[in-house]
Every structure is written in C-alpha cells, then in structure tokens.
Design a protein around this motif. Structure first.
Motif, PDB file in Angstrom:
ATOM      1  N   ILE A 133       0.838  -1.194   0.000  1.00 57.72           N
ATOM      2  CA  ILE A 133       0.000   0.000   0.000  1.00 57.72           C
ATOM      3  C   ILE A 133       0.872   1.242   0.000  1.00 57.72           C
ATOM      4  O   ILE A 133       1.935   1.276   0.612  1.00 57.72           O
ATOM      5  CB  ILE A 133      -0.919   0.017   1.256  1.00 57.72           C
ATOM      6  N   HIS A 134       0.403   2.308  -0.655  1.00 55.95           N
ATOM      7  CA  HIS A 134       1.109   3.584  -0.603  1.00 55.95           C
ATOM      8  C   HIS A 134       0.955   4.227   0.767  1.00 55.95           C
ATOM      9  O   HIS A 134      -0.061   4.034   1.437  1.00 55.95           O
ATOM     10  CB  HIS A 134       0.576   4.528  -1.691  1.00 55.95           C
ATOM     11  N   HIS A 135       1.963   4.968   1.177  1.00 56.24           N
ATOM     12  CA  HIS A 135       1.877   5.696   2.451  1.00 56.24           C
ATOM     13  C   HIS A 135       0.683   6.646   2.396  1.00 56.24           C
ATOM     14  O   HIS A 135       0.413   7.256   1.340  1.00 56.24           O
ATOM     15  CB  HIS A 135       3.171   6.480   2.689  1.00 56.24           C
ATOM     16  N   PRO A 136      -0.052   6.774   3.498  1.00 56.15           N
ATOM     17  CA  PRO A 136      -1.254   7.622   3.477  1.00 56.15           C
ATOM     18  C   PRO A 136      -1.028   9.051   3.007  1.00 56.15           C
ATOM     19  O   PRO A 136      -1.960   9.690   2.503  1.00 56.15           O
ATOM     20  CB  PRO A 136      -1.725   7.585   4.934  1.00 56.15           C
ATOM     21  N   ALA A 328       8.217   4.311  14.427  1.00 55.88           N
ATOM     22  CA  ALA A 328       7.029   3.576  13.979  1.00 55.88           C
ATOM     23  C   ALA A 328       5.853   4.496  13.674  1.00 55.88           C
ATOM     24  O   ALA A 328       5.046   4.211  12.774  1.00 55.88           O
ATOM     25  CB  ALA A 328       6.625   2.546  15.035  1.00 55.88           C
ATOM     26  N   ALA A 329       5.739   5.603  14.406  1.00 54.47           N
ATOM     27  CA  ALA A 329       4.605   6.510  14.203  1.00 54.47           C
ATOM     28  C   ALA A 329       4.605   7.139  12.813  1.00 54.47           C
ATOM     29  O   ALA A 329       3.564   7.614  12.342  1.00 54.47           O
ATOM     30  CB  ALA A 329       4.616   7.609  15.260  1.00 54.47           C
ATOM     31  N   GLU A 330       5.760   7.138  12.139  1.00 52.67           N
ATOM     32  CA  GLU A 330       5.859   7.735  10.800  1.00 52.67           C
ATOM     33  C   GLU A 330       5.595   6.729   9.681  1.00 52.67           C
ATOM     34  O   GLU A 330       5.624   7.083   8.508  1.00 52.67           O
ATOM     35  CB  GLU A 330       7.246   8.353  10.624  1.00 52.67           C
ATOM     36  N   TYR A 331       5.348   5.485  10.060  1.00 52.46           N
ATOM     37  CA  TYR A 331       5.051   4.433   9.086  1.00 52.46           C
ATOM     38  C   TYR A 331       3.549   4.357   8.838  1.00 52.46           C
ATOM     39  O   TYR A 331       2.736   4.650   9.717  1.00 52.46           O
ATOM     40  CB  TYR A 331       5.522   3.072   9.597  1.00 52.46           C
TER      41      TYR A 331
END
Length: 465
Positions: A133-136, A328-331
């Motif tokens: 999936i693409h990053h939001p 992790a919060a940036e993933y």
C-alpha cells in the motif's frame, strides 16, 4: 511521427536515434513536456529531474555526433523506481522518512544505465517500502486505462509511466509480484529475472531473498534489450550471479519445438473465466506456432503463497531495524503490520516457512526438468477495482489467492515474464505469464516475442493518452 513518438518501443527509438533521424535532446524535451502535461493527473513520478535529463541528453547528442555510441540505449530517456539509489537525486522508497535521503552512490543498476548513456527523466512513485500500500500521505499513481482500477502493487508508478507514454521503459522491483502486477494492470511486459541475475546493490530492501529487480517495457524484445544492460555479476552484491551474454538479435521469435507445461486445475481453480479463456487463446497460438502443450502437475502453491507475508515480514523487520520501531509513528499501517508480524514470529516458525519454501523449490525444479516453460495467469481476476482490493485487507485467503501465481516464484527465485493477452469487456488489460528454469530469461523473451509477433495486445494504449 510526433504523435506516435511517446509510444515508440526502445528498439524502434534506438534505431531512429542512431540513424540521426531523432536527437536525444528533442526526444527528452518531448518526454518532459508530456510529463508536465499529464503526470499531475496520473501521479506516476515521485520526482522529475528535467535539468539532469537535459544535461544528459545534450551529452549523449554530442557523443553520438562524434561517432561514440555507448550502447543501443544511448540517448534514450528512462525513469526508475524510487527505491534505486541515485547519487544526485533523493531516493525515498515511497517513505516520507526518507524524502531527503541523498545516497552517496548510485545503485549498480543506475550506474549501468548511466554507463549505457541513458537519460534519467526522474524517479517513479511506489508503495511504502515496496510493500502493498502507498503511504497515506502520498497520492497513489492512477491507472491510465481506468482511474478506478488497480495500477498494480509497488511498482505502480513504473507501470503507469510506461503505459501513458511518460517513459520509454522503467526498472521496477518484484518481491511478490510487483513487476508482473503493474505490467498486467497497465497492458505492458514485465520481466522478473532469476534471483541474482540483476544486482540489488543500492536498492532499498523489502525482503532480501525475495527481492528481484527487472524491466517493465512495452514488448518482450524491449525487456530483453533492457535486461541485457542491467544484468550481470556485481562484486558489490555477493548474491549476484555470474555475467551472461544476452544477445538480443540472436533470440528466435518462435514457439517451434518449445514444450509448455499446463496444469489445467491449477490455472482454473478460483480463476475468472475471462482469464481462463485468454489462456486458451495463448495455448492455441503456442500450438499454431510449432510448440507443444504438456500436461504437468504443479507442486502445491497454496502453502508458499500463504506463508509469503510471514516470509517477507521477518526479512522486512531486519531491513527496517534502524528506523522501526524507533520511528514507527511515521510508518503507514500496512508496512507497520508487516514488520510487526515479522518481529513477532518465532525462530522455529520461521524455519518451518523456510523448509516449505525449499520443498516447493525442489518440486518446481523437477517439473521444469520436463518442460521448457510453464503457462499461468498473473492474477486470478482481471482489472480489480480499488474497492475490491480494499476488501482484501481482512481476508487472508483472498490475499493468498491474489498472489498465488506470482509470489511462489519469488520464493523459488525462478524467472517469469508477464505479457498482455487480451482486454476485458470494459477495455482493461488482461495478462498471462510464462515461467522458466533459472537463468532462462532469453527463453522467456523468446516466448514473449513469439506471442507478440502474431498479436497486437502489447501495441494497445490507454484511450485518451
């Protein structure tokens, strides 16, 4: 010529440039203008590099004028997936945390393209870290055949750019199907080479033992054309295979004498009848061309395709150890879930995954000892919509079925070529694939060229582009 310029195949464009009927500068200028016009609605590019492209085009033009021809690709504008390092352009791998990462060197593939005299138009958009999936925060590339339909997994930008005439070819990566899915979705030819045939040095890892780098092009001949430039042993990648000579002009465009393995049950179970009928058409072409169909029994692909996410997840967790879980919060949620699953899997369970992979690979080698090629779908249904794909999120069996014809050959490392083989009733592309023994990329391209010699599916382009 001007109206068809952006859809020329590499082989055609190469002849025009080397005969001085077209100049690298005018071709590059035309490509940049087309990208500026169309890419805002397609999102194929992560980054366009007009200044670099024009400088390289001018240098190519000067060299060609002096009689210096570096390769058949000299002066041809291309773009590469944004997980290949480029020393003069940031490489983000679809991840906002890497948006400003400027590598200290080129990936070996990029270095070989530069040495061949190609012109780099830019870096092509991709899913986050090359997973599903693409990053939001990053807009998805849109399929030019139909914006409501899948553009095809992680090399999505590569497929969209080549299909819409925004790059003459591209280099993508395939860990579970991400060269073959976008090639199929966009009506293109995608070649996943034997594991190790193309160096992975300077390539962001998703899963080291499953990652393959290869061409996405408009024809099988172009795929071989591009592979011959980027393949070969690389001392910087100890897993790369010895160099081989892939002579493009010497490859026969014929099925004559080829034995193509068919497992009727495997290619039919859970497969859309539309795709099954397209495979029947391909089988008829094989026989008409002097090939033979051999009934075979495929080793069970259900276990290895069902294990693929665990297999990938452990290796992805290792690849991201410097930034996960610290950041992790940036993933995005999909890549986070993959890594968490890999971190949680026990060593004993991972060993069971590896043993199943070895069993499948050995059984597949036995089957390929009886035939030259296998014929299969790329995916079980044609042209899925975004809504159909979203429904897979909570259904492991549906996910397994989506990758059952692609991921097993990432696990085994065997080469595959995906080829257009028809259109749906709505005019969206359908694809098939051939699978061969390790090292048999030229044979795959021979089969692809034989199919494309008597069909025109690969010459169709998305309406409106």
């Amino acid at each position: 010529m001007s109206s068809a310029l952006h859809y020329l195949e590499l082989c055609e464009l190469s002849q025009l440039i080397r005969s001085r009927k077209l100049s690298p500068v005018e071709v590059t200028q035309a490509q940049l203008a087309r990208i500026e016009q169309l890419d805002p609605q397609l999102n194929a590019y992560a980054r366009v590099t007009p200044e670099l492209a024009l400088a390289q085009a001018r240098e190519a033009e000067r060299e060609l004028a002096r009689g210096v021809c570096r390769s058949p690709l000299h002066g041809i504008p291309l773009a590469v997936k944004d997980l290949l390092w480029t020393s003069d352009v940031p490489t983000a791998a679809g991840m906002p945390i890497h948006r400003d990462f400027l590598p200290t060197e080129d990936a070996t593939v990029v270095a070989r393209l530069r040495e061949a005299g190609t012109v780099m138009l830019g870096k092509l958009q991709m899913t986050e870290g090359a997973f599903a999936i693409h990053h939001p925060s990053i807009p998805d590339p849109l399929n030019p055949w139909g914006a409501g339909h899948w553009a095809g997994a992680s090399s999505s930008g590569s497929g969209v750019a080549v299909a819409a005439g925004l790059s003459y070819a591209s280099v993508g990566s395939d860990t579970g199907g991400s060269i073959r899915f976008p090639a199929t979705a966009n009506g293109l030819t995608g070649l996943k080479p034997t594991w190790g045939r193309v160096s992975r040095h300077g390539c962001f890892e998703l899963a080291a033992s499953l990652d393959h780098i290869g061409p996405i092009t408009r024809s099988a001949r172009d795929a071989l054309f591009l592979l011959s430039t980027i393949a070969g042993h690389d001392p910087k990648d100890p897993t790369s295979l010895p160099s081989v000579c892939l002579e493009v002009p010497g490859v026969e465009e014929s099925f004559r004498g080829l034995r193509v393995g068919i497992d009727e049950e495997w290619i039919s179970q859970g497969v859309d009848p539309l795709i099954r009928r397209a495979l029947d058409t391909v089988m008829a072409i094989i026989v008409d061309g002097g090939g033979s169909l051999v009934r075979i029994r495929m080793p069970d692909t259900r276990v290895v395709s069902g294990n693929w996410e665990l297999h990938c997840g452990v290796q992805t967790a290792v690849a991201h150890a410097d930034t996960y879980p610290q950041r992790a919060a940036e993933y995005g949620p999909a890549l986070s879930r993959l890594i968490e699953g890999g971190r949680e899997l026990s060593a004993m369970d991972y060993q069971r995954v590896l043993l199943e992979a070895q069993r499948f690979t050995g059984a597949l080698e036995s089957v390929l000892g009886e035939v030259d090629l296998l014929l299969a779908p790329v995916q079980p249904y044609a042209a899925p919509t975004h809504e159909q794909l979203a429904s897979l999120a909570g259904d492991p069996e549906a996910n397994r079925m989506l990758i059952q014809f692609t991921a097993p050959f990432n696990v085994s490392g065997h080469p595959c070529i995906s080829l257009p083989c028809g259109l749906t009733g709505e005019g969206l592309p359908i694809g098939c694939q051939f699978i061969a023994g390790k090292g048999a990329e030229a044979l795959l391209c021979r089969a692809g060229m034989a199919l494309q010699k008597v069909t025109d599916w690969h010459r169709l382009h998305p309406p409106g582009f």
